[in-house]
Structure formats: C-alpha cells, structure tokens
Design an enzyme around this catalytic site. Structure first.
Site, mmCIF file in Angstrom:
data_model
loop_
_atom_site.group_PDB
_atom_site.id
_atom_site.type_symbol
_atom_site.label_atom_id
_atom_site.label_comp_id
_atom_site.label_asym_id
_atom_site.label_seq_id
_atom_site.Cartn_x
_atom_site.Cartn_y
_atom_site.Cartn_z
ATOM 1 N N ASN A 102 0.990 -1.190 -0.159
ATOM 2 C CA ASN A 102 0.122 -0.065 -0.041
ATOM 3 C C ASN A 102 0.989 1.350 0.004
ATOM 4 O O ASN A 102 2.125 1.180 0.445
ATOM 5 C CB ASN A 102 -1.005 0.030 1.062
ATOM 6 C CG ASN A 102 -2.050 1.167 1.208
ATOM 7 O OD1 ASN A 102 -2.341 1.474 0.159
ATOM 8 N ND2 ASN A 102 -2.211 1.804 2.413
ATOM 9 N N HIS A 104 0.664 5.403 1.303
ATOM 10 C CA HIS A 104 -0.167 6.240 1.998
ATOM 11 C C HIS A 104 0.448 7.867 2.119
ATOM 12 O O HIS A 104 1.710 7.773 1.673
ATOM 13 C CB HIS A 104 -0.120 5.810 3.548
ATOM 14 C CG HIS A 104 -0.879 6.748 4.272
ATOM 15 N ND1 HIS A 104 -2.281 6.501 4.606
ATOM 16 C CD2 HIS A 104 -0.429 7.682 5.485
ATOM 17 C CE1 HIS A 104 -2.500 7.251 5.227
ATOM 18 N NE2 HIS A 104 -1.750 8.213 5.950
ATOM 19 N N SER A 136 4.479 6.982 2.322
ATOM 20 C CA SER A 136 5.015 5.786 3.017
ATOM 21 C C SER A 136 4.562 4.736 2.199
ATOM 22 O O SER A 136 3.216 4.620 1.964
ATOM 23 C CB SER A 136 4.406 5.843 4.374
ATOM 24 O OG SER A 136 4.972 6.817 5.177
ATOM 25 N N ASP A 145 -2.608 1.091 7.880
ATOM 26 C CA ASP A 145 -1.633 1.787 7.766
ATOM 27 C C ASP A 145 -0.498 1.175 9.121
ATOM 28 O O ASP A 145 0.337 2.245 9.311
ATOM 29 C CB ASP A 145 -1.728 3.309 7.986
ATOM 30 C CG ASP A 145 -2.725 3.734 6.781
ATOM 31 O OD1 ASP A 145 -2.554 3.138 5.666
ATOM 32 O OD2 ASP A 145 -3.609 4.660 7.064
#
Length: 189
Positions: A102, A104, A136, A145
């Site tokens: 992912n 962020h 990030s 997260d």
C-alpha cells in the site's frame, strides 16, 4: 512473469502510472484492476490500457469467493493498493502474506489509520504545522496503515500550502517512487 492486481477506489492515477511503468517489462505486469466503486474513474483508465477490470461490493469483499477466484484466474502474485480505502480482510492477507503493498500520502506512523486518506491527511498535516510530509509505502496487515514500512520519501510543507497544493507534490512523489519500489519488492521475491 510476476503478475500484479491493483485495487483502487477512485481516479486511478497511481494505478495508471504503475500499469504504464510495467507495460514493457518482461518479468512484471499489471494483470487486472479491481475497484469497490462501479463509478470509479480507474475503471475507465483500465479499459484504455486494455487491462481487465472488475468491481465488487462490501459483501463480495468480505466473502472469500469472488475475489480469490478473480485473483486465481489471473495467477496473481502480488496485490498493490493504489488509493484503495477499505480495510483488507484477513483472508486476503493470509492468501498473500507480505505480498500486499500500500501507499499512504503521509509519513507514517503519523497521520495513518481509519479516515486518514486524501485531503483529510493533507489538512491534518497543515493543521499541525508540520515542516515536511511525504509518502509511505508499506506492507498491509489487518490494521489501517500499520504494516511494516518499506520506503518513505519526503517533501517540504510550504508556508502558503493548501491541502490541494500539498496533494500535488505528494502525487508527484507517488508517481515517481511507487512503481520503482513495487519493482524492487517483486524482484526480490
């Protein structure tokens, strides 16, 4: 050939940047794009890029059947979240351990968690008078997260920034770094 499934909820500029980055790559490719919104512009981008795309609702996301079938049909090796806003369920994390990535739009661990996405993140950074922000890239676990951080890139927060101007610089960092970091992670697997 390693195959990526990209999950996105919105416009899909990161999904497009990733797909274009790997378009001529002989060892990695974006095999499909999935969205939890039938009206997400990422689906139009997928069609223009001639990448198979699928949508699903909350029930289908919570139930292992549909998504696992799609991912297996495309022989997916990695899942990449690109502006995907739902918490990934445990069955997907177990099916792809340390293979869900992912991005962020802030420097974690600050400004992460449920509800911290898009302009909400940028406004929080500005409200707290931060001197820098950034991106990030992290592995996904069962909490928003909180997965292991793989990479961060930073940019200054300017005195006259708005959430939109900060978002523009963050998007530049995302498009510059996310495909390269994905490539490094996949190449090491």
């Amino acid at each position: 050939m390693k195959k990526i499934a990209v999950f996105a909820s919105g416009s899909g500029s990161n999904a497009q940047a990733i797909a274009e980055y790997f378009r001529d790559n002989r060892s990695i490719k974006v095999a499909c794009i999935l969205s939890n919104r039938q009206d997400a512009y990422v689906l139009e981008r997928a069609k223009k890029l001639e990448i198979p795309c699928y949508t699903f609702n909350r029930e289908e996301f919570a139930n292992t059947g549909k998504l696992i079938t799609i991912l297996n049909n495309h022989s997916i090796d990695f899942i990449v979240l690109a502006g995907f806003l739902w918490l990934v369920p445990g069955y997907l994390i177990r099916a792809y351990p340390d293979r869900i990535i992912n991005i962020h739009p802030a420097l974690l661990p600050k400004y992460g968690g449920k509800g911290m996405y898009g302009m909400h993140v940028h406004q929080a950074v500005l409200d707290n008078a931060e001197k820098e922000s950034g991106i990030s890239i992290h592995l996904v676990n069962e909490k928003y997260d909180e997965g292991n951080i793989i990479f961060q890139a930073r940019c200054p927060v300017l005195s006259d920034d708005t959430p939109e101007s900060l978002a523009n610089r963050i998007h530049q960092l995302e498009h510059e770094h996310y495909p390269k970091v994905i490539e490094k992670i996949i190449s090491r697997s």
